[in-house]
Design a protein around this motif. Structure first.
Motif, PDB file in Angstrom:
ATOM      1  N   GLY A   1      -4.840 -21.102  -2.025  1.00  0.00           N
ATOM      2  CA  GLY A   1      -4.256 -20.302  -3.108  1.00  0.00           C
ATOM      3  C   GLY A   1      -2.943 -19.694  -2.652  1.00  0.00           C
ATOM      4  N   VAL A   2      -2.830 -18.365  -2.762  1.00  0.00           N
ATOM      5  CA  VAL A   2      -1.642 -17.696  -2.244  1.00  0.00           C
ATOM      6  C   VAL A   2      -1.764 -17.694  -0.718  1.00  0.00           C
ATOM      7  CG1 VAL A   2      -0.331 -15.557  -2.173  1.00  0.00           C
ATOM      8  CG2 VAL A   2      -1.474 -16.243  -4.292  1.00  0.00           C
ATOM      9  N   VAL A   3      -0.843 -18.387  -0.052  1.00  0.00           N
ATOM     10  CA  VAL A   3      -0.933 -18.526   1.407  1.00  0.00           C
ATOM     11  C   VAL A   3      -0.187 -17.356   2.050  1.00  0.00           C
ATOM     12  CG1 VAL A   3      -0.348 -20.021   3.349  1.00  0.00           C
ATOM     13  CG2 VAL A   3      -1.089 -21.018   1.186  1.00  0.00           C
ATOM     14  N   TYR A   4      -0.937 -16.397   2.611  1.00  0.00           N
ATOM     15  CA  TYR A   4      -0.272 -15.224   3.186  1.00  0.00           C
ATOM     16  C   TYR A   4      -1.002 -14.771   4.437  1.00  0.00           C
ATOM     17  CZ  TYR A   4      -4.051 -12.330   1.253  1.00  0.00           C
ATOM     18  OH  TYR A   4      -5.269 -11.775   0.965  1.00  0.00           O
ATOM     19  N   HIS A   5      -0.279 -14.045   5.276  1.00  0.00           N
ATOM     20  CA  HIS A   5      -0.856 -13.496   6.492  1.00  0.00           C
ATOM     21  C   HIS A   5      -1.147 -12.014   6.258  1.00  0.00           C
ATOM     22  CE1 HIS A   5      -1.891 -12.797  10.556  1.00  0.00           C
ATOM     23  NE2 HIS A   5      -1.456 -13.963  10.967  1.00  0.00           N
ATOM     24  N   ALA A   6      -2.432 -11.666   6.257  1.00  0.00           N
ATOM     25  CA  ALA A   6      -2.811 -10.304   5.886  1.00  0.00           C
ATOM     26  C   ALA A   6      -2.272  -9.269   6.876  1.00  0.00           C
ATOM     27  CB  ALA A   6      -4.321 -10.184   5.771  1.00  0.00           C
ATOM     28  N   ARG A   7      -2.107  -9.657   8.139  1.00  0.00           N
ATOM     29  CA  ARG A   7      -1.548  -8.671   9.080  1.00  0.00           C
ATOM     30  C   ARG A   7      -0.125  -8.310   8.667  1.00  0.00           C
ATOM     31  NH1 ARG A   7      -0.413 -11.375  14.187  1.00  0.00           N
ATOM     32  NH2 ARG A   7       1.273 -12.206  12.925  1.00  0.00           N
ATOM     33  N   ASP A   8       0.679  -9.323   8.397  1.00  0.00           N
ATOM     34  CA  ASP A   8       2.074  -9.056   8.052  1.00  0.00           C
ATOM     35  C   ASP A   8       2.181  -8.355   6.705  1.00  0.00           C
ATOM     36  OD1 ASP A   8       2.412 -10.413  10.378  1.00  0.00           O
ATOM     37  OD2 ASP A   8       3.094 -12.270   9.455  1.00  0.00           O
ATOM     38  N   MET A   9       1.362  -8.781   5.752  1.00  0.00           N
ATOM     39  CA  MET A   9       1.414  -8.158   4.431  1.00  0.00           C
ATOM     40  C   MET A   9       0.870  -6.729   4.475  1.00  0.00           C
ATOM     41  SD  MET A   9       3.008 -10.342   2.714  1.00  0.00           S
ATOM     42  CE  MET A   9       3.727 -11.278   4.048  1.00  0.00           C
ATOM     43  N   ALA A  10      -0.042  -6.455   5.411  1.00  0.00           N
ATOM     44  CA  ALA A  10      -0.564  -5.085   5.547  1.00  0.00           C
ATOM     45  C   ALA A  10       0.558  -4.148   5.968  1.00  0.00           C
ATOM     46  CB  ALA A  10      -1.705  -5.054   6.566  1.00  0.00           C
ATOM     47  N   VAL A  11       1.434  -4.645   6.818  1.00  0.00           N
ATOM     48  CA  VAL A  11       2.566  -3.818   7.251  1.00  0.00           C
ATOM     49  C   VAL A  11       3.487  -3.551   6.051  1.00  0.00           C
ATOM     50  CG1 VAL A  11       4.629  -3.799   8.718  1.00  0.00           C
ATOM     51  CG2 VAL A  11       2.423  -4.550   9.654  1.00  0.00           C
ATOM     52  N   VAL A  12       3.667  -4.558   5.212  1.00  0.00           N
ATOM     53  CA  VAL A  12       4.489  -4.380   4.013  1.00  0.00           C
ATOM     54  C   VAL A  12       3.839  -3.377   3.055  1.00  0.00           C
ATOM     55  CG1 VAL A  12       5.423  -5.541   1.977  1.00  0.00           C
ATOM     56  CG2 VAL A  12       5.435  -6.705   4.189  1.00  0.00           C
ATOM     57  N   ARG A  13       2.519  -3.511   2.897  1.00  0.00           N
ATOM     58  CA  ARG A  13       1.783  -2.598   2.009  1.00  0.00           C
ATOM     59  C   ARG A  13       1.957  -1.164   2.499  1.00  0.00           C
ATOM     60  NH1 ARG A  13      -0.412  -0.817  -2.282  1.00  0.00           N
ATOM     61  NH2 ARG A  13      -2.608  -1.070  -2.854  1.00  0.00           N
ATOM     62  N   ALA A  14       1.843  -0.982   3.810  1.00  0.00           N
ATOM     63  CA  ALA A  14       2.006   0.358   4.385  1.00  0.00           C
ATOM     64  C   ALA A  14       3.414   0.878   4.102  1.00  0.00           C
ATOM     65  CB  ALA A  14       1.737   0.322   5.890  1.00  0.00           C
TER      66      ALA A  14
ATOM     67  N   ARG B   1       2.459  -2.759  -7.666  1.00  0.00           N
ATOM     68  CA  ARG B   1       3.289  -3.744  -8.395  1.00  0.00           C
ATOM     69  C   ARG B   1       4.416  -4.259  -7.506  1.00  0.00           C
ATOM     70  NH1 ARG B   1       3.176   0.356 -12.350  1.00  0.00           N
ATOM     71  NH2 ARG B   1       5.432   0.481 -12.498  1.00  0.00           N
ATOM     72  N   ARG B   2       5.036  -3.332  -6.762  1.00  0.00           N
ATOM     73  CA  ARG B   2       6.099  -3.770  -5.844  1.00  0.00           C
ATOM     74  C   ARG B   2       5.530  -4.695  -4.780  1.00  0.00           C
ATOM     75  NH1 ARG B   2       7.928  -1.506  -9.183  1.00  0.00           N
ATOM     76  NH2 ARG B   2       7.644  -3.685  -9.779  1.00  0.00           N
ATOM     77  N   PHE B   3       4.320  -4.371  -4.318  1.00  0.00           N
ATOM     78  CA  PHE B   3       3.683  -5.195  -3.288  1.00  0.00           C
ATOM     79  C   PHE B   3       3.433  -6.607  -3.812  1.00  0.00           C
ATOM     80  CE2 PHE B   3      -0.352  -6.420  -0.993  1.00  0.00           C
ATOM     81  CZ  PHE B   3       0.256  -6.673   0.226  1.00  0.00           C
ATOM     82  N   ILE B   4       2.937  -6.681  -5.034  1.00  0.00           N
ATOM     83  CA  ILE B   4       2.675  -7.993  -5.641  1.00  0.00           C
ATOM     84  C   ILE B   4       3.978  -8.788  -5.756  1.00  0.00           C
ATOM     85  CG2 ILE B   4       2.026  -9.114  -7.816  1.00  0.00           C
ATOM     86  CD1 ILE B   4      -0.116  -6.807  -8.047  1.00  0.00           C
ATOM     87  N   ASP B   5       5.039  -8.136  -6.249  1.00  0.00           N
ATOM     88  CA  ASP B   5       6.336  -8.811  -6.336  1.00  0.00           C
ATOM     89  C   ASP B   5       6.794  -9.284  -4.955  1.00  0.00           C
ATOM     90  OD1 ASP B   5       6.777  -8.625  -9.077  1.00  0.00           O
ATOM     91  OD2 ASP B   5       7.727  -6.649  -8.947  1.00  0.00           O
TER      92      ASP B   5
END
Ligand code: ADP
Ligand code: ZN
Length: 748
Positions: free
Chosen positions: A351-364, A104-108
């Motif tokens: 759709g949601v325009v995001y960079h999976a590399r950068d968001m992967a670091v956030v997810r981690a 949920r935090r990741f989605i926010d």
């Protein structure tokens, strides 16, 4: 195989709804906020019926516009000003795994960073939870007692097959009893079979971390120790695993995956093109004895649901996936690996325009897990993070098994041009011929699909253009069509010019892989050719078949687009010819040089990965260009140093931040009006600058006119609040829209 059949519950079943129980506990206007998978600005408040006790993360069914929708209970009440008595009540809870706080935090976080509506981001995490509630149940048991109905021989076999008292699906039952599925349906109609939920069987075998792996070379082993320690620490960290092509980065980071398995936590490995990663999957299986769970867009909905469930319940220990796997509901994520971290395919542009590399670091970070970024050609973004001390760096400097790096040379197309109407220069033709004569494999690389990128009329000079886009139509000769690579518009190749009507006057200009294939058939008639392009390799099976044909040496000459650059290991391939090394350098893209070096170095890295030495030839009109020199000298570090020095003073990424606004509308007048309103309302101040509005390079796309504005700021300025305030000032008329792209990769 029968025993390995997997069963799954149907999330959409009516019986799984928990109906409010009348336990008479607290009543009154309790409210809760529910996020719905739609682009609303935030969650909505609902009333909690006295007998339900929804917790944050619970998947619930709520009324919305006279429909029932699946949503997720969010953490804080939205306090959206709707008075208590006007709130609609939640309809019920759905028996789906709770959405964890970390997700949920990741989605926010993603929503806030990309300026996307949070519900739209959440939709990516909820995609497999069905919306409808009345779907047919999927398991059957015997009625007990049996009703008074005719029991034929076929029906008897079905009843026998149910003797073990476990519910079975229609398909399983028909197979076990050797009858058609109509028999099962008839028995259900007659009341002999009753629907029943199927028990859940964990579908993924546990990879064995102690399965003996390859013996690691000393530098691999040293890197593996550090990666294992990062996993064992169970805290957030980022490590760049930077090793030359063929150095064994995969074998090395699989040791981190092994450690994660020993910790009993889940690991996620992101690959840029999972559909093409047959070799990676085989290697995983060799190391751990079983395949991992796989997640990408080509999965059937059944596999998708089983996998999603298994991830949520922790029974999928390792997931390898495309960028969307970031939104899977891991309860205990202990490691995220991003392989080929420099790849632009990690950027989602729709759709949601995001960079999976950068968001992967956030997810981690939100899971307190380590992230490992892997590449032979790390992005300048990642290198800047290493330099700033935010990321650690491990290096594998040599190829595994003593293989040498390939030698790279430029072919000056001005000195030794190809024959008229041809595209392969004599030195390249000679090199291919020599390679084939030695019984080795050669590859010709051209990052362009189709036969020719432009078709023009010899008579009047008219160029065949897409009616919907600012783009030429690309000839696909095998399919006899002209196609727009932006909107897909396709027309048969015309016999006459659509402008002047001249017959047989259309000529192809420039090469695509199809044309190179044709030319190689002329030059190397004996060679067994294989084309690797997204048109010819449409899925994982085709890609695996191609890889096997190459490994088995059933192919002599590979002709491919950027697909061939991605991680393949072909031991008998010793020559790579780049047909047009200048191709990526045209256009004013900020990262054009960096990206060309990365792509061509990766392609070059396919050559000479075993005993026989590799050779790479770059056809170029500017052999003195810094990109060509960097590739020939093999000194990527120096090149990246120069790139950094060029970007730093102007605060270009990664030493500054960029966000693009793409304005679109049906007419030029509308789009210009909105774009200049945005321009007038542009933010100003210390450390920021707005460029544009300017027509986008694709100034018309799918019939919509497009303009671009670019916000550039210093690194210490957060762009999101500035963008929000800016967008709030400018009303968007009906039919027009503004798309936001934070950290843009594409500038089209
Ligand atoms: P990279 O990902 O760095 O380009 P790979 O991981 O593809 O390199 O490794 C190149 C090849 O060398 C692969 O076939 C791999 O299986 C093999 N290899 C790497 N390390 C070892 C090792 N320690 N023992 C045996 N084979 C190895
Ligand atoms: Zn088009």
């Amino acid at each position: 195989m029968q025993g390995r059949r997997r069963k799954e519950p149907d999330l959409g079943e009516q019986s799984l709804l928990v109906v409010p129980e009348a336990d008479g506990r607290r009543s009154g206007a309790r409210r809760v906020s529910v996020m719905l998978p739609y682009p609303f600005p935030g969650p909505f408040d609902y009333r909690i019926p006295p007998d339900l006790h929804p917790q944050p993360g619970d998947v619930v069914l709520v009324p919305l516009n006279r429909r029932e929708e699946v949503g997720v209970v969010w953490d804080h009440s939205a306090e959206d000003g709707v008075p208590d008595h006007k709130l609609k009540p939640i309809s019920g809870l759905i028996d789906a795994p709770q959405m964890r706080p970390a997700l949920r935090r990741f989605i926010d976080w993603v929503a806030s960073y990309t300026l996307s509506p949070p519900g739209e981001v959440m939709a990516m995490a909820l995609r497999v939870v069905p919306h409808g509630v009345s779907r047919a149940p999927i398991g059957w048991v015997c009625a007990d007692p049996l009703p008074d109905a005719r029991v034929t021989e076929a029906r008897r076999k079905v009843l026998d097959a149910l003797a073990i008292k476990q519910p079975r699906t229609t398909g399983e039952l028909a197979h076990a009893a050797g009858v058609g599925s109509s028999v099962i349906r008839g028995m259900a109609d007659a009341g002999l079979l009753l629907p029943s939920a199927l028990p859940f069987v964990p579908p993924f075998a546990h990879p064995n971390p102690d399965n003996p792996g390859e013996l690691l070379a000393p530098d691999q082993a040293a890197a593996a120790v550090e990666l294992r320690q990062a996993v064992a620490a169970q805290t957030f960290s980022v490590t760049l695993l930077d090793g030359v092509t063929g150095s064994g980065k995969t074998e090395t980071y699989l040791e981190a995956v092994a450690e994660c398995l020993r910790q009993g936590r889940q690991a996620l490995v992101l690959l840029p093109e999972i559909a093409l990663s047959s070799q990676w999957l085989e290697r995983f299986q060799r190391r751990f004895g079983v395949p991992p769970a796989v997640w990408h867009s080509d999965l059937t909905s059944r596999v998708r649901r089983v996998t999603w469930r298994a991830v949520a319940e922790g029974t999928a220990p390792v997931v390898v996936g495309a960028r969307s796997a970031l939104f899977l509901p891991f309860p205990d994520l202990g490691l995220v690996v991003i392989d080929e971290e420099h790849e632009t395919a990690f950027k989602q542009e729709e759709g949601v325009v995001y960079h999976a590399r950068d968001m992967a670091v956030v997810r981690a970070r939100l899971c307190a897990a380590p992230a490992i970024l892997v590449s032979a050609t790390p992005s300048l973004e990642t290198l800047a993070n290493v330099e700033a001390g935010r990321y650690r760096r491990l290096t594998l400097p040599t190829r595994h098994g003593g293989a040498a790096m390939p030698s790279v040379a430029a072919i000056d197309m001005r000195q030794t041009p190809p024959e008229r109407g041809h595209f392969l220069a004599p030195p390249l033709i000679t090199a291919v011929a020599e390679t084939l004569a030695r019984g080795e494999q050669a590859m010709l690389f051209l990052n362009r699909r189709g036969y020719a990128p432009l078709t023009l009329c010899r008579h009047c000079g008219h160029r065949m253009q897409c009616p919907n886009c600012t783009a030429w139509l690309v000839e696909h000769r095998a399919r006899r069509v002209l196609q727009c690579h932006h909107c897909g518009h396709t027309v048969p190749i015309p016999d006459e010019c659509s402008a002047c009507g001249a017959a047989n006057s259309l000529v192809p200009v420039g090469p695509g892989v199809e044309r190179i294939t044709e030319e190689s058939a002329e030059s190397f008639p004996e060679a067994r050719r294989l084309v690797m392009a997204s048109d010819t390799m449409t899925g994982p099976d085709a890609a695996a078949a191609a890889a096997h044909a190459i490994e088995a040496r059933n192919v002599d000459l590979i002709i491919g687009t950027q697909i061939v650059a991605k991680g393949w290991h072909f031991p008998h391939l010793t020559l790579v010819g780049v047909v047009d090394a200048d191709l990526g350098l045209a256009g004013g893209d900020l990262r054009a040089a960096e990206r060309t070096v990365q792509l061509l170095h990766q392609v070059a890295g396919r050559a000479g990965r075993a005993e026989a030495p590799g050779r790479v030839l770059l056809q170029t009109f500017s052999p003195d260009h810094p990109v060509m020199l960097a590739l020939v000298e093999g000194d990527l570090a120096a090149f990246m140093g120069r790139e950094a020095a060029q970007r730093r003073p102007g605060h270009w990424p990664p030493y500054g931040r960029l966000a693009a606004l793409i304005v679109s509308a049906d007419t030029a007048a509308e789009v210009d009006a909105l774009a200049s309103n945005l321009g007038r309302a542009a933010p100003w101040g210390e450390g920021l600058e707005v460029l544009g509005p300017a027509p986008a390079p694709l100034s018309i796309l799918r019939g919509r006119h497009r303009r671009r504005l670019l916000l550039k700021t210093r690194r210490d300025v957060a762009v999101q609040p500035i963008l929000r305030e800016w967008l709030n000032k400018v009303p968007v008329p009906r039919g027009a829209r503004i798309d936001v792209d934070v950290d843009p990769v594409s500038f089209l």
